[in-house]
Scaffold this active site. Structure first.
Site, mmCIF file in Angstrom:
data_model
loop_
_atom_site.group_PDB
_atom_site.id
_atom_site.type_symbol
_atom_site.label_atom_id
_atom_site.label_comp_id
_atom_site.label_asym_id
_atom_site.label_seq_id
_atom_site.Cartn_x
_atom_site.Cartn_y
_atom_site.Cartn_z
ATOM 1 N N GLY A 1 0.938 -1.435 0.047
ATOM 2 C CA GLY A 1 -0.104 0.283 0.157
ATOM 3 C C GLY A 1 1.229 1.245 -0.313
ATOM 4 N N GLY B 1 1.011 5.336 1.307
ATOM 5 C CA GLY B 1 -0.283 6.835 1.982
ATOM 6 C C GLY B 1 0.132 7.613 1.885
ATOM 7 C CE1 TYR C 1 5.270 8.245 7.259
ATOM 8 C CE2 TYR C 1 2.980 8.782 7.697
ATOM 9 C CZ TYR C 1 4.058 8.437 8.380
ATOM 10 O OH TYR C 1 3.699 7.170 8.879
ATOM 11 C CB VAL D 1 3.175 -0.518 3.332
ATOM 12 C CG1 VAL D 1 3.678 -1.540 4.080
ATOM 13 C CG2 VAL D 1 3.297 0.924 4.535
ATOM 14 C CE LYS E 1 3.911 3.613 7.516
ATOM 15 N NZ LYS E 1 3.150 4.468 8.817
ATOM 16 C CG ASP F 1 -5.960 8.147 10.649
ATOM 17 O OD1 ASP F 1 -7.452 8.120 11.030
ATOM 18 O OD2 ASP F 1 -5.304 7.805 9.749
#
Length: 295
Positions: A13, A15, A17, A20, A35, A134
């Site tokens: 994935g 995001g 910033y 991963v 990451k 989150d």
């Protein structure tokens, strides 16, 4: 410098910033998540600070995607101003809660282990003076043996104090559908909130698990806050959950306490642990029930 070597596998994935990847630790071939900092050094270092702090508080917590290692690499290099990129090595959990909600893979009577494990993670974070900020289905993963892991601490903050008073912090946290009302009521100093924002988000996640739909799904902050203030949460859940036994009624009551608008009256992780819903389901299985998934 890390004492291990890592092999980068497929991309998991991306995001705001970081990117991963699934990875393999050599020589023991343990599967991990790698990451990579891709855009924001500040956010990456803030997350790294929080994860290091959690590791110091308790070497490993079963319901956190723990930091295992860290190192620097030149691949994949996207920042022209940096010679190397920092990488976090995290515990790997392959099953997304988003997938489970879409496929309805956790039978309603089997939710108690999920509630218990997520609450244990919240208790640990609160005791460690960390707000995740989150909690949402995309940041909740399950191992193939049914253990819940909270992932992605990019929005998390370490308060560094035992004082649990409200603090003025950035309101721009959490995915909108899971944001507590106090983060939507901003001032010139930001929003004033504390640990209880994570409990609100947890209530939203549980409501979605029970009904298959987000309980507050507006696209604008102003309308989201209006719906939160006007919706009768308990009645909404009762119309969508078969109250065929006392267990279901207790779960509706518990979620309603999590979605209390007043953060000072909102249920705490310790109170959740002592709630009758978890007591009547005792002993709670250590694994979350999963049907066979092909991901």
């Amino acid at each position: 410098m890390s004492k291990f070597t890592y092999k980068r596998l497929e991309k998991l994935g991306e995001g705001a910033y970081a990117i991963v990847y699934k990875g393999e630790r050599l020589p023991d071939r343990r599967t991990v998540a790698l990451k990579y900092n891709d855009r924001s050094q500040y956010i990456f270092e803030r997350e790294l600070h929080v994860l290091r702090h959690l590791r110091q508080c308790q070497r490993r917590h079963a319901n956190i995607a723990n930091l295992l290692d860290e190192f620097e690499t030149e691949e994949p290099k996207t920042d022209p101003f940096s010679e190397t990129l920092p990488v976090m090595v995290l515990e790997y959990a392959p099953i997304s809660l988003v997938v489970l909600i879409e496929r309805d893979r956790i039978p309603f009577p089997k939710l108690a282990p999920f509630v218990a494990q997520l609450n244990e993670a919240l208790r640990f974070l609160r005791d460690s003076h960390v707000i995740h900020r989150d909690i949402n289905p995309a940041n909740l993963q399950l191992t193939d043996t049914g253990t819940l892991k909270i992932i992605d601490f990019g929005s998390a903050v370490h308060l560094g104090s035992t004082v649990e008073c409200n603090r003025a912090m950035t309101p721009d946290v959490c995915t909108l559908w899971y944001r507590a009302p106090e983060t939507l009521e901003t001032s010139s100093c930001g929003a004033t909130y504390n640990y209880s924002v994570d409990m609100w988000s947890t209530g939203c996640v549980l409501a979605e698990l029970c009904t298959g739909m987000p309980i507050f799904d507006e696209d604008e902050e102003s309308t989201e806050l209006t719906i939160i203030k006007t919706k009768d949460v308990k009645k909404h859940l009762e119309t969508r959950i078969l109250l065929s036994n006392d267990d279901n009624e207790l779960l509706v009551e518990l979620i309603s306490k999590m979605l209390e608008i007043d953060p000072e009256k909102r249920i705490t992780p310790l109170e959740v642990s002592n709630h009758q819903y978890l007591k009547v389901n005792h002993p709670i299985p250590r694994r979350i029930y999963l049907k066979k998934l092909t991901l």
